[in-house]
Design an enzyme around this catalytic site. Structure first.
Site, mmCIF file in Angstrom:
data_model
loop_
_atom_site.group_PDB
_atom_site.id
_atom_site.type_symbol
_atom_site.label_atom_id
_atom_site.label_comp_id
_atom_site.label_asym_id
_atom_site.label_seq_id
_atom_site.Cartn_x
_atom_site.Cartn_y
_atom_site.Cartn_z
ATOM 1 N N HIS A 185 0.631 10.773 -0.444
ATOM 2 C CA HIS A 185 1.222 9.533 0.083
ATOM 3 C C HIS A 185 1.303 8.520 -1.066
ATOM 4 O O HIS A 185 0.340 8.348 -1.814
ATOM 5 C CB HIS A 185 0.331 8.911 1.158
ATOM 6 C CG HIS A 185 0.095 9.755 2.371
ATOM 7 N ND1 HIS A 185 0.685 9.497 3.588
ATOM 8 C CD2 HIS A 185 -0.687 10.846 2.575
ATOM 9 C CE1 HIS A 185 0.271 10.376 4.485
ATOM 10 N NE2 HIS A 185 -0.564 11.204 3.896
ATOM 11 N N HIS A 218 0.631 17.124 0.440
ATOM 12 C CA HIS A 218 1.479 15.940 0.285
ATOM 13 C C HIS A 218 0.634 14.809 -0.266
ATOM 14 O O HIS A 218 -0.525 14.641 0.107
ATOM 15 C CB HIS A 218 2.145 15.526 1.601
ATOM 16 C CG HIS A 218 1.226 15.483 2.776
ATOM 17 N ND1 HIS A 218 0.760 16.609 3.407
ATOM 18 C CD2 HIS A 218 0.671 14.431 3.443
ATOM 19 C CE1 HIS A 218 -0.028 16.262 4.410
ATOM 20 N NE2 HIS A 218 -0.106 14.945 4.449
ATOM 21 N N ASP A 273 8.035 8.462 4.752
ATOM 22 C CA ASP A 273 7.200 8.863 5.887
ATOM 23 C C ASP A 273 7.858 8.396 7.187
ATOM 24 O O ASP A 273 8.402 7.291 7.267
ATOM 25 C CB ASP A 273 5.799 8.256 5.758
ATOM 26 C CG ASP A 273 4.801 8.920 6.683
ATOM 27 O OD1 ASP A 273 3.925 9.647 6.187
ATOM 28 O OD2 ASP A 273 4.902 8.713 7.919
ATOM 29 N N GLU A 331 -2.985 16.208 8.609
ATOM 30 C CA GLU A 331 -2.275 16.677 9.808
ATOM 31 C C GLU A 331 -1.230 17.735 9.502
ATOM 32 O O GLU A 331 -0.922 18.557 10.365
ATOM 33 C CB GLU A 331 -1.616 15.492 10.522
ATOM 34 C CG GLU A 331 -2.650 14.574 11.167
ATOM 35 C CD GLU A 331 -2.029 13.538 12.072
ATOM 36 O OE1 GLU A 331 -0.833 13.216 11.887
ATOM 37 O OE2 GLU A 331 -2.741 13.046 12.964
ATOM 38 N N VAL A 332 -0.635 17.673 8.321
ATOM 39 C CA VAL A 332 0.424 18.632 7.982
ATOM 40 C C VAL A 332 -0.106 19.568 6.897
ATOM 41 O O VAL A 332 -0.514 19.100 5.821
ATOM 42 C CB VAL A 332 1.698 17.911 7.498
ATOM 43 C CG1 VAL A 332 2.777 18.925 7.150
ATOM 44 C CG2 VAL A 332 2.196 16.933 8.556
ATOM 45 N N ASN A 337 -4.797 13.602 1.662
ATOM 46 C CA ASN A 337 -5.805 14.037 2.612
ATOM 47 C C ASN A 337 -5.940 15.556 2.550
ATOM 48 O O ASN A 337 -4.944 16.269 2.490
ATOM 49 C CB ASN A 337 -5.410 13.619 4.034
ATOM 50 C CG ASN A 337 -5.444 12.121 4.222
ATOM 51 O OD1 ASN A 337 -6.365 11.464 3.773
ATOM 52 N ND2 ASN A 337 -4.424 11.570 4.880
HETATM 53 P P1 5GP Z 1 -1.574 13.462 6.723
HETATM 54 O O1 5GP Z 1 -2.377 12.852 7.806
HETATM 55 O O2 5GP Z 1 -1.421 14.952 6.902
HETATM 56 O O3 5GP Z 1 -2.075 13.101 5.344
HETATM 57 O O4 5GP Z 1 -0.146 12.787 6.786
HETATM 58 C C1 5GP Z 1 0.951 13.378 7.389
HETATM 59 C C2 5GP Z 1 2.077 12.362 7.345
HETATM 60 O O5 5GP Z 1 3.289 13.025 7.644
HETATM 61 C C3 5GP Z 1 1.925 11.227 8.346
HETATM 62 O O6 5GP Z 1 1.910 9.983 7.642
HETATM 63 C C4 5GP Z 1 3.150 11.374 9.248
HETATM 64 O O7 5GP Z 1 3.691 10.138 9.652
HETATM 65 C C5 5GP Z 1 4.101 12.155 8.382
HETATM 66 N N1 5GP Z 1 5.039 13.007 9.115
HETATM 67 C C6 5GP Z 1 4.740 13.879 10.115
HETATM 68 N N2 5GP Z 1 5.843 14.502 10.539
HETATM 69 C C7 5GP Z 1 6.871 14.026 9.787
HETATM 70 C C8 5GP Z 1 8.261 14.308 9.763
HETATM 71 O O8 5GP Z 1 8.794 15.122 10.507
HETATM 72 N N3 5GP Z 1 9.001 13.626 8.846
HETATM 73 C C9 5GP Z 1 8.449 12.715 7.988
HETATM 74 N N4 5GP Z 1 9.275 12.111 7.135
HETATM 75 N N5 5GP Z 1 7.134 12.432 7.992
HETATM 76 C C10 5GP Z 1 6.348 13.076 8.880
#
Ligand code: 5GP
Length: 125
Positions: free
Chosen positions: A112, A110, A39, A105-106, A97
């Site tokens: 974690h 995914h 991450d 957010e993405v 999530n």
């Molecule tokens: P979410 O909130 O969607 O569960 O987590 C998204 C995760 O993606 C976050 O922990 C954030 O730090 C990570 N993330 C966002 N953009 C990038 C990226 O460009 N590269 C990497 N390696 N992680 C990312």
């Protein structure tokens, strides 16, 4: 910004770009079904993201539409990565999530993997 996980898959999302090799990542593991990478903003000493190679927005999308082989391959990849990181004995946390309330957010599924220290109670308040 959290995403609406009921929307169709957007192939311009950041993890789709990582899968296509358009954006660099620190790869931990890769196989036919999954890619695992560090991450960019780690929340624990070990914080790795595992993503399926297929285009799925979130866990709901994946669990409903992915093939048995994709689900098995992705699940095994997560276990493999946690094991290879040496997290089995000390313990680790998996988190996926999904959607607005979870602050996804993405919009590419995914999971974690957090570890490397005592992680405390499950939910932040
Ligand atoms: P979410 O909130 O969607 O569960 O987590 C998204 C995760 O993606 C976050 O922990 C954030 O730090 C990570 N993330 C966002 N953009 C990038 C990226 O460009 N590269 C990497 N390696 N992680 C990312």
């Amino acid at each position: 910004m959290p995403i609406d996980a009921t929307q169709p898959y957007d192939d311009q999302n950041i993890f789709a770009k990582i899968l296509r090799g358009e954006i660099p990542n620190r790869t931990v593991y890769e196989d036919e079904w999954a890619l695992a990478f560090h991450d960019i903003n780690p929340q624990a000493p070990e914080h790795v993201l595992v993503i399926p190679k297929g285009a799925y927005v979130c866990w709901d999308d994946f669990s409903a539409k992915a093939s048995d082989a994709e689900i098995a391959g992705f699940t095994r990849a997560i276990g493999h990565v946690a094991r290879e990181l040496g997290l089995l004995e000390p313990g680790y946390r998996l988190l996926a999530n999904a959607g607005l309330d979870a602050h996804q957010e993405v919009p590419h599924l995914h999971v974690h993997i957090f570890g490397g220290k005592p992680l405390g109670p499950m939910l932040a308040r």
